[in-house]
Design a protein around this motif. Structure first.
Motif, mmCIF file in Angstrom:
data_model
loop_
_atom_site.group_PDB
_atom_site.id
_atom_site.type_symbol
_atom_site.label_atom_id
_atom_site.label_comp_id
_atom_site.label_asym_id
_atom_site.label_seq_id
_atom_site.Cartn_x
_atom_site.Cartn_y
_atom_site.Cartn_z
ATOM 1 N N ILE A 1 0.832 -1.201 0.000
ATOM 2 C CA ILE A 1 0.000 0.000 0.000
ATOM 3 C C ILE A 1 0.869 1.254 0.000
ATOM 4 C CG2 ILE A 1 -2.414 -0.195 0.800
ATOM 5 C CD1 ILE A 1 0.169 -0.761 3.291
ATOM 6 N N GLY A 2 2.123 1.105 0.443
ATOM 7 C CA GLY A 2 2.988 2.273 0.582
ATOM 8 C C GLY A 2 3.610 2.725 -0.735
ATOM 9 N N ALA A 3 4.159 3.962 -0.734
ATOM 10 C CA ALA A 3 4.799 4.500 -1.928
ATOM 11 C C ALA A 3 6.218 3.968 -2.090
ATOM 12 C CB ALA A 3 4.825 6.025 -1.866
ATOM 13 N N THR A 4 6.847 3.606 -0.980
ATOM 14 C CA THR A 4 8.196 3.032 -1.044
ATOM 15 C C THR A 4 8.233 1.743 -0.216
ATOM 16 O OG1 THR A 4 8.992 4.113 0.954
ATOM 17 C CG2 THR A 4 9.256 5.353 -1.117
ATOM 18 N N VAL A 5 9.301 0.985 -0.431
ATOM 19 C CA VAL A 5 9.511 -0.242 0.340
ATOM 20 C C VAL A 5 9.552 0.096 1.835
ATOM 21 C CG1 VAL A 5 11.279 -1.977 0.865
ATOM 22 C CG2 VAL A 5 10.632 -1.531 -1.516
ATOM 23 N N ALA A 6 10.249 1.181 2.189
ATOM 24 C CA ALA A 6 10.356 1.577 3.602
ATOM 25 C C ALA A 6 8.968 1.888 4.186
ATOM 26 C CB ALA A 6 11.280 2.785 3.743
ATOM 27 N N ASP A 7 8.142 2.580 3.404
ATOM 28 C CA ASP A 7 6.775 2.900 3.867
ATOM 29 C C ASP A 7 5.988 1.641 4.164
ATOM 30 O OD1 ASP A 7 7.253 5.512 3.498
ATOM 31 O OD2 ASP A 7 6.141 5.710 1.611
ATOM 32 N N ASP A 8 6.209 0.640 3.305
ATOM 33 C CA ASP A 8 5.454 -0.601 3.485
ATOM 34 C C ASP A 8 5.824 -1.322 4.759
ATOM 35 O OD1 ASP A 8 3.351 -1.542 1.825
ATOM 36 O OD2 ASP A 8 4.703 -1.130 0.161
ATOM 37 N N ILE A 9 7.119 -1.372 5.025
ATOM 38 C CA ILE A 9 7.544 -2.030 6.272
ATOM 39 C C ILE A 9 7.052 -1.189 7.462
ATOM 40 C CG2 ILE A 9 9.520 -2.927 7.603
ATOM 41 C CD1 ILE A 9 11.004 -3.296 4.923
ATOM 42 N N ALA A 10 7.093 0.138 7.301
ATOM 43 C CA ALA A 10 6.656 1.046 8.372
ATOM 44 C C ALA A 10 5.173 0.860 8.697
ATOM 45 C CB ALA A 10 6.915 2.498 7.971
ATOM 46 N N PHE A 11 4.386 0.545 7.682
ATOM 47 C CA PHE A 11 2.942 0.426 7.871
ATOM 48 C C PHE A 11 2.583 -0.590 8.963
ATOM 49 C CE2 PHE A 11 -1.240 -1.348 6.837
ATOM 50 C CZ PHE A 11 -1.992 -0.186 6.887
ATOM 51 N N GLY A 12 3.233 -1.744 8.887
ATOM 52 C CA GLY A 12 2.990 -2.773 9.901
ATOM 53 C C GLY A 12 3.412 -2.307 11.282
ATOM 54 N N LEU A 13 4.515 -1.564 11.324
ATOM 55 C CA LEU A 13 5.020 -1.088 12.621
ATOM 56 C C LEU A 13 4.081 -0.051 13.225
ATOM 57 C CD1 LEU A 13 8.811 -0.701 11.728
ATOM 58 C CD2 LEU A 13 7.710 -2.580 12.950
ATOM 59 N N GLU A 14 3.496 0.773 12.367
ATOM 60 C CA GLU A 14 2.526 1.760 12.855
ATOM 61 C C GLU A 14 1.344 1.053 13.500
ATOM 62 O OE1 GLU A 14 1.645 4.218 9.457
ATOM 63 O OE2 GLU A 14 3.694 5.009 9.503
ATOM 64 N N ASN A 15 0.903 -0.024 12.841
ATOM 65 C CA ASN A 15 -0.205 -0.805 13.414
ATOM 66 C C ASN A 15 0.141 -1.378 14.781
ATOM 67 O OD1 ASN A 15 -1.837 -0.307 11.281
ATOM 68 N ND2 ASN A 15 -1.613 -2.332 10.344
ATOM 69 N N GLN A 16 1.431 -1.624 15.010
ATOM 70 C CA GLN A 16 1.857 -2.181 16.303
ATOM 71 C C GLN A 16 2.187 -1.056 17.297
ATOM 72 O OE1 GLN A 16 0.791 -5.238 15.576
ATOM 73 N NE2 GLN A 16 2.467 -6.276 16.584
ATOM 74 N N GLN A 17 1.881 0.176 16.911
ATOM 75 C CA GLN A 17 2.163 1.358 17.759
ATOM 76 C C GLN A 17 3.635 1.477 18.168
ATOM 77 O OE1 GLN A 17 -1.129 0.029 19.754
ATOM 78 N NE2 GLN A 17 -2.141 0.907 17.986
ATOM 79 N N VAL A 18 4.514 1.155 17.219
ATOM 80 C CA VAL A 18 5.937 1.363 17.474
ATOM 81 C C VAL A 18 6.215 2.875 17.377
ATOM 82 C CG1 VAL A 18 8.259 0.948 16.543
ATOM 83 C CG2 VAL A 18 6.579 -0.911 16.573
ATOM 84 N N PRO A 19 6.885 3.475 18.375
ATOM 85 C CA PRO A 19 7.171 4.917 18.318
ATOM 86 C C PRO A 19 7.935 5.281 17.036
ATOM 87 C CG PRO A 19 7.810 3.992 20.438
ATOM 88 C CD PRO A 19 7.418 2.848 19.574
ATOM 89 N N SER A 20 7.574 6.417 16.419
ATOM 90 C CA SER A 20 8.125 6.722 15.094
ATOM 91 C C SER A 20 9.644 6.905 15.091
ATOM 92 C CB SER A 20 7.432 7.938 14.484
ATOM 93 O OG SER A 20 7.449 8.987 15.411
ATOM 94 N N ASP A 21 10.225 7.342 16.231
ATOM 95 C CA ASP A 21 11.686 7.507 16.236
ATOM 96 C C ASP A 21 12.434 6.167 16.278
ATOM 97 O OD1 ASP A 21 10.651 7.232 18.807
ATOM 98 O OD2 ASP A 21 12.414 8.153 19.734
ATOM 99 N N GLU A 22 11.721 5.104 16.652
ATOM 100 C CA GLU A 22 12.374 3.788 16.664
ATOM 101 C C GLU A 22 12.255 3.068 15.320
ATOM 102 O OE1 GLU A 22 10.903 1.375 19.896
ATOM 103 O OE2 GLU A 22 11.191 3.032 21.319
ATOM 104 N N MET A 23 11.345 3.587 14.477
ATOM 105 C CA MET A 23 11.034 2.860 13.245
ATOM 106 C C MET A 23 12.191 2.716 12.256
ATOM 107 S SD MET A 23 7.269 3.584 12.007
ATOM 108 C CE MET A 23 5.922 3.646 13.139
ATOM 109 N N PRO A 24 12.903 3.818 11.930
ATOM 110 C CA PRO A 24 13.935 3.690 10.891
ATOM 111 C C PRO A 24 14.938 2.568 11.174
ATOM 112 C CG PRO A 24 13.605 5.978 11.438
ATOM 113 C CD PRO A 24 12.796 5.191 12.422
ATOM 114 N N LYS A 25 15.324 2.434 12.445
ATOM 115 C CA LYS A 25 16.299 1.406 12.796
ATOM 116 C C LYS A 25 15.740 0.005 12.532
ATOM 117 C CE LYS A 25 18.915 -0.083 16.628
ATOM 118 N NZ LYS A 25 18.400 -0.402 17.934
ATOM 119 N N ILE A 26 14.481 -0.201 12.937
ATOM 120 C CA ILE A 26 13.858 -1.529 12.738
ATOM 121 C C ILE A 26 13.698 -1.819 11.239
ATOM 122 C CG2 ILE A 26 11.815 -2.953 13.223
ATOM 123 C CD1 ILE A 26 11.347 -1.214 15.722
ATOM 124 N N ILE A 27 13.255 -0.794 10.495
ATOM 125 C CA ILE A 27 13.053 -0.974 9.042
ATOM 126 C C ILE A 27 14.371 -1.369 8.374
ATOM 127 C CG2 ILE A 27 12.497 0.246 6.886
ATOM 128 C CD1 ILE A 27 10.488 1.918 8.600
#
Ligand code: ADP
Ligand code: MG
Length: 275
Positions: free
Chosen positions: A92-118
């Motif tokens: 659904i995302g515009a980039t590969v990173a957005d797509d991986i981020a989408f699932g993390l958002e659903n899990q309420q992962v804080p946004s500053d932790e996301m880039p590292k996990i992605i």
């Protein structure tokens, strides 16, 4: 503990033909279950029912102690992730990173932790160089890698893989299977894998054999393989080591352990020495 309990499940896409017929099974927490069966036997339908993407007609599905119903669906989706058979349905995302981020958002992962996990999970599936690329422009196998990274990153309890590595080359399959196995063992992750790979079936704890909307055989790989004739009737392949052991047995070799490659290799060496 049983993390999934399915009882007398029935489902049909239309009013006339039943697609899933009175299916019951359970899945132990932290186990690796494989589901096999030829095309159209109802495997993907079961996967979608377990994630609440399709609504059952009757029966019950319990996941992590919660009944799968409208009230619990979001709580259940926090625990269960699915990689679809067709990766195009996953993005659904515009980039590969957005797509991986989408699932993390659903899990309420804080946004500053996301880039590292992605980045971490993109590296694990060898897609780090593609993080800024458009998912629609990737090959089938690359899409599957991204989809797998997306669910693995979510720190779920149960992951359902629906022929999730079918578009990867043999080497890619080995790599991704190893990654899934590593996480399965390290984090007590429960895996349900729909597959045609009989070697993967051999490595699993529990096997469900589906045919025409029903679970026809279930048990450990050894138990399931003891139904050789039925498996052949269902047009399923048998694992390489099983076939080899049988051939060798027919020419006089005996095996202490069933379904172990070492014994087969040893017998083959002896056979070669005799010639
Ligand atoms: N969206 C759909 N609408 C109607 N029938 C469907 C749909 N998806 C699958 N089916 C039918 O349901 C049966 C089971 O399909 P499926 O669960 O995809 O099988 P499998 O994954 O084992 O190949 C097949 O007969 C298929 O044609
Ligand atoms: Mg399918």
């Amino acid at each position: 503990m049983e993390i999934i309990k399915v009882k007398n499940l029935n489902f049909s896409y239309d009013e006339t033909t039943p697609t899933i017929k009175d299916v019951s099974f359970s899945v132990e927490e932290g186990s690796y279950t494989t589901i096999v069966g030829h095309n159209g036997s109802g495997k993907s339908t079961i996967a979608k029912l377990l994630d609440g993407l399709l609504e059952k007609k009757s029966g019950s599905i319990e996941i992590g102690g919660l009944e799968l119903n409208e009230a619990n669906i979001y709580k259940i989706r926090e625990q269960v992730g699915i990689v679809f058979q067709n990766p195009d349905n996953q993005f659904i995302g515009a980039t590969v990173a957005d797509d991986i981020a989408f699932g993390l958002e659903n899990q309420q992962v804080p946004s500053d932790e996301m880039p590292k996990i992605i980045e971490q999970y993109a590296k694990k599936v060898n897609m780090y160089d593609f993080l800024d690329k458009e998912p629609t422009k990737l090959s089938g196998g690359q899409k599957q890698r991204v989809a797998i990274a997306g669910v693995l990153a979510m720190n779920l309890k149960v992951i359902i893989l629906d022929e999730a590595t079918s578009m990867l080359d043999p080497q890619g399959k080995v790599e991704i299977n190893a990654l899934v196995n590593e996480l399965h063992e390290k984090s007590n992750l429960t895996i349900i894998s729909i597959t045609h790979d009989m070697e993967e079936v051999l490595r699993s704890d529990h096997v469900l054999v589906m045919d025409n909307g029903e679970v026809k055989i279930s048990g450990t790989p050894e138990e399931v393989l003891s139904n050789e004739k039925e498996l052949i009737d269902l047009k399923l392949d048998l694992p390489f080591v099983y076939k080899m052991q049988k051939e060798l047995y027919n020419v006089g070799f005996e095996f202490e352990k069933q379904l172990e490659l070492e014994g087969v290799v040893e017998s083959l060496c002896q056979l070669n020495l005799k010639r």
